[in-house]
Design a protein around this motif. Sequence first.
Motif, PDB file in Angstrom:
ATOM      1  N   ALA A 106      17.066 -19.386  40.555  1.00 15.86           N
ATOM      2  CA  ALA A 106      17.790 -19.916  41.708  1.00 15.86           C
ATOM      3  C   ALA A 106      18.418 -21.249  41.349  1.00 15.86           C
ATOM      4  CB  ALA A 106      16.827 -20.103  42.875  1.00 15.86           C
ATOM      5  N   ARG A 129      17.082 -14.312  37.172  1.00 15.58           N
ATOM      6  CA  ARG A 129      17.067 -14.494  38.610  1.00 15.58           C
ATOM      7  C   ARG A 129      16.806 -15.935  39.012  1.00 15.58           C
ATOM      8  NH1 ARG A 129      12.744 -12.287  40.470  1.00 15.58           N
ATOM      9  NH2 ARG A 129      11.752 -11.557  38.586  1.00 15.58           N
ATOM     10  N   ALA A 136      15.736 -21.518  24.308  1.00 16.03           N
ATOM     11  CA  ALA A 136      17.106 -21.710  24.810  1.00 16.03           C
ATOM     12  C   ALA A 136      17.687 -20.385  25.302  1.00 16.03           C
ATOM     13  CB  ALA A 136      17.977 -22.319  23.719  1.00 16.03           C
ATOM     14  N   MET A 137      17.353 -19.292  24.599  1.00 14.44           N
ATOM     15  CA  MET A 137      17.797 -17.966  25.050  1.00 14.44           C
ATOM     16  C   MET A 137      17.220 -17.655  26.434  1.00 14.44           C
ATOM     17  SD  MET A 137      17.558 -15.155  22.045  1.00 14.44           S
ATOM     18  CE  MET A 137      18.250 -15.326  20.419  1.00 14.44           C
ATOM     19  N   ALA A 138      15.917 -17.870  26.578  1.00 11.85           N
ATOM     20  CA  ALA A 138      15.249 -17.531  27.842  1.00 11.85           C
ATOM     21  C   ALA A 138      15.801 -18.374  28.993  1.00 11.85           C
ATOM     22  CB  ALA A 138      13.737 -17.731  27.703  1.00 11.85           C
ATOM     23  N   ASN A 189       7.774 -21.500  33.059  1.00 12.97           N
ATOM     24  CA  ASN A 189       7.718 -20.034  33.075  1.00 12.97           C
ATOM     25  C   ASN A 189       7.174 -19.434  31.794  1.00 12.97           C
ATOM     26  OD1 ASN A 189      10.589 -20.607  34.741  1.00 12.97           O
ATOM     27  ND2 ASN A 189       9.047 -19.319  35.710  1.00 12.97           N
ATOM     28  N   CYS A 190       7.523 -20.048  30.671  1.00 12.23           N
ATOM     29  CA  CYS A 190       6.902 -19.538  29.447  1.00 12.23           C
ATOM     30  C   CYS A 190       6.932 -20.571  28.342  1.00 12.23           C
ATOM     31  CB  CYS A 190       7.457 -18.194  29.015  1.00 12.23           C
ATOM     32  SG  CYS A 190       9.220 -18.072  28.934  1.00 12.23           S
ATOM     33  N   GLY A 219      18.692 -20.166  28.887  1.00  9.60           N
ATOM     34  CA  GLY A 219      20.149 -20.047  28.962  1.00  9.60           C
ATOM     35  C   GLY A 219      20.599 -18.832  29.754  1.00  9.60           C
ATOM     36  N   ALA A 220      19.843 -17.747  29.664  1.00 13.61           N
ATOM     37  CA  ALA A 220      20.220 -16.526  30.378  1.00 13.61           C
ATOM     38  C   ALA A 220      19.597 -16.479  31.770  1.00 13.61           C
ATOM     39  CB  ALA A 220      19.781 -15.301  29.582  1.00 13.61           C
ATOM     40  N   GLY A 221      18.779 -17.469  32.087  1.00 13.16           N
ATOM     41  CA  GLY A 221      18.147 -17.474  33.405  1.00 13.16           C
ATOM     42  C   GLY A 221      16.902 -16.607  33.499  1.00 13.16           C
ATOM     43  N   TYR A 222      16.366 -16.169  32.372  1.00 16.09           N
ATOM     44  CA  TYR A 222      15.104 -15.421  32.411  1.00 16.09           C
ATOM     45  C   TYR A 222      13.957 -16.361  32.748  1.00 16.09           C
ATOM     46  CZ  TYR A 222      17.793 -11.843  29.986  1.00 16.09           C
ATOM     47  OH  TYR A 222      18.747 -10.925  29.638  1.00 16.09           O
ATOM     48  N   ALA A 223      14.172 -17.631  32.497  1.00 20.93           N
ATOM     49  CA  ALA A 223      13.173 -18.656  32.817  1.00 20.93           C
ATOM     50  C   ALA A 223      13.900 -19.858  33.389  1.00 20.93           C
ATOM     51  CB  ALA A 223      12.406 -19.057  31.561  1.00 20.93           C
ATOM     52  N   ASP A 224      13.255 -20.531  34.326  1.00 21.05           N
ATOM     53  CA  ASP A 224      13.804 -21.792  34.812  1.00 21.05           C
ATOM     54  C   ASP A 224      13.567 -22.895  33.787  1.00 21.05           C
ATOM     55  OD1 ASP A 224      14.440 -20.628  37.220  1.00 21.05           O
ATOM     56  OD2 ASP A 224      12.534 -21.190  38.150  1.00 21.05           O
TER      57      ASP A 224
END
Lengths: 368, 368
Positions: free
Chosen positions: B186, B184, B120-122, B77-78, B124-129
């Motif tokens: 899944a 988001r 890890a932030m991205a 994702n990023c 960990g919070a589910g902003y990225a898979d």
Amino acid sequence: MQAGKSSIQFEHPPIITSAASIVGQTEGEGPLASFFDRVEPDPTFGKKSWEEAESELQRQTVQKCLDKASRQAADVNCLFAGDLLGQIVATSFGVELFDIPFFGLYGACSTMGEAMILGAMAAGAGYADRVLALASSHFASAERQFRFPLAYGNQRPQSTTWTVTGCGCVMIEGNEKNEGKDGRRAKENASESLKNAGQEKLHPKFQPCIPAATPGKIVDMQMRDSMNMGAAMAVAAVDTILQNFRDFNRKPSDYDRIITGDLGMVGKEILLDFMREAGQDISSIHMDCGIEMFDPKTQDTHSGGSGCGCSAAVLCGYILPKIQAGEWKRVLFVPTGALLSQISFNEGQNVPGIAHGVVLEGKESFGE
Amino acid sequence: MQAGKSSIQFEHPPIITSAASIVGQTEGEGPLASFFDRVEPDPTFGKKSWEEAESELQRQTVQKCLDKASRQAADVNCLFAGDLLGQIVATSFGVELFDIPFFGLYGACSTMGEAMILGAMAAGAGYADRVLALASSHFASAERQFRFPLAYGNQRPQSTTWTVTGCGCVMIEGNEKNEGKDGRRAKENASESLKNAGQEKLHPKFQPCIPAATPGKIVDMQMRDSMNMGAAMAVAAVDTILQNFRDFNRKPSDYDRIITGDLGMVGKEILLDFMREAGQDISSIHMDCGIEMFDPKTQDTHSGGSGCGCSAAVLCGYILPKIQAGEWKRVLFVPTGALLSQISFNEGQNVPGIAHGVVLEGKESFGE
């Protein structure tokens, strides 16, 4: 964010609780002059080099942003910032005194978008109570870095943009509804901050928040003209805007404004053409910070303003207040960057572009 | 993260599901040679400039990291990445082909730590898979940028470090327990990725994860010697390590290793002295990637290796496997950066330091 989509949606959108902008003299003679917090007539900001001047510009803008929120640096958990110079030295020396954990960024003129997305992630997930996101540029430090010494007095083609001396800084906080997420932010803190720094002072009607973002990809159209960066960046903006439309199933009319960073006159035409070709006419709602910054009739700035301080200052001085006043309900803010260095350019490399999209909405401050 | 504390704790620690490292010939003649995925004997990596060589090094390392996880770029994702060059051009051209949303970073030699914290932030919070975090450096592109042209054959003081030609790249994914957070992601996606890319392949016993991090502040000790960057960075490392101890109420014995980036011989002594003065003797568990990289008896690299590729490659090639094997249960990885540019140095500015702390732990792969 899900695989196959580039965008991020914040379930509890982080809010922007303070914003400050400071610009230089030329910018202070442009159409937006009255919207900035301060116009500094001394291009050196009282310092002995252009780089130190830019650091001082950042320092003053961060302080202004803190002051407007009645906050101290110690209230801020981390800082996302960058500038255009090699090794982002204006930023290192600009923010070091605040003693805040620091993430240094380089996204060329898209840096304000990059900083806001990362800041919104940190605050949105509760990893931070409160962050600052900022970006700056300075005409003289950038000219020396990327083009020619000022004293050389070189000719500039009409497609050239004029690097803005300016800095914009926003304070981003987690939404108070967003307790109990992965981070450890206490609900009390957030509520208190809203009381101290929130609607009374800065959000007379609507509170700007960040419900979503579309981080940009590097788009390389094999452009090689560093005097026409608008063209290099326009296609990156197209890519990010179309991605945003796809990810959220939106069309131009879902936004009151789509605001690019510093495409300038030349880049704007390319953007609108490509968008039309993609079946999305945004001409009636498009605005470019670089074009707004200067008056082409009275200011000899060619294609318009540029530099990461351009979109940052226009965001803080002009765009956020429009959202606060309720004039614009939803804006797509798309700072645009051209990825080159003096070395890459001299070695004949392309100039790829990148554009980070930040969705801004105004939430009614009362009645929630 | 809470006000007054600098550290971040991840309730559901993001996991590292792949790691790759590629280094140059000199590094391939050092003590760690056998741990890297590949040693490239051609310093130009088949390209026509040092900058393009570094881009190619990044490209190959990212591809290796994807391959080891049986992943495509489209699954990511990023991407969080940077290098030492002005306007991080090695990175722009190194990663553009992967067409992944990109956050450009500059943290000097601390960039790998910065990239991992943000990644890890991205995740960990589910902003990225799934994200990639990487950093690179190249001896020749860095020498030209910061010191002298290679052909000049300048003398180097003993405190100088040797910029490592190397790149390390990790893949970070959200913990599968971490569903329903602000992002988001899944749950199915995460489970599948663990099956495809997870323990069987890369984590024979223990899966490396990131339970916490301590982002660094800029620490300016008024140092002005660009040939002694270890000293400038050592105090930043002290600041971050002590902050980590305070925030988590830890002491040296809570870590199997505390591993700095590239302090070198001179910086290491300063670090250990300052830590002892603060009542925390870490001498028995301290390791410095720069010191490990070269053999001082046979390789004339003076104070040791440096460059953001140094700690990144040692992390991926040497540190993570030790965690996977269960040899080290908890490590504090502290890449260290010296914040200077050619311009800031020539203008007589200080060389401040920054150090980002990443806590790495091995979680038993089975029985969870």
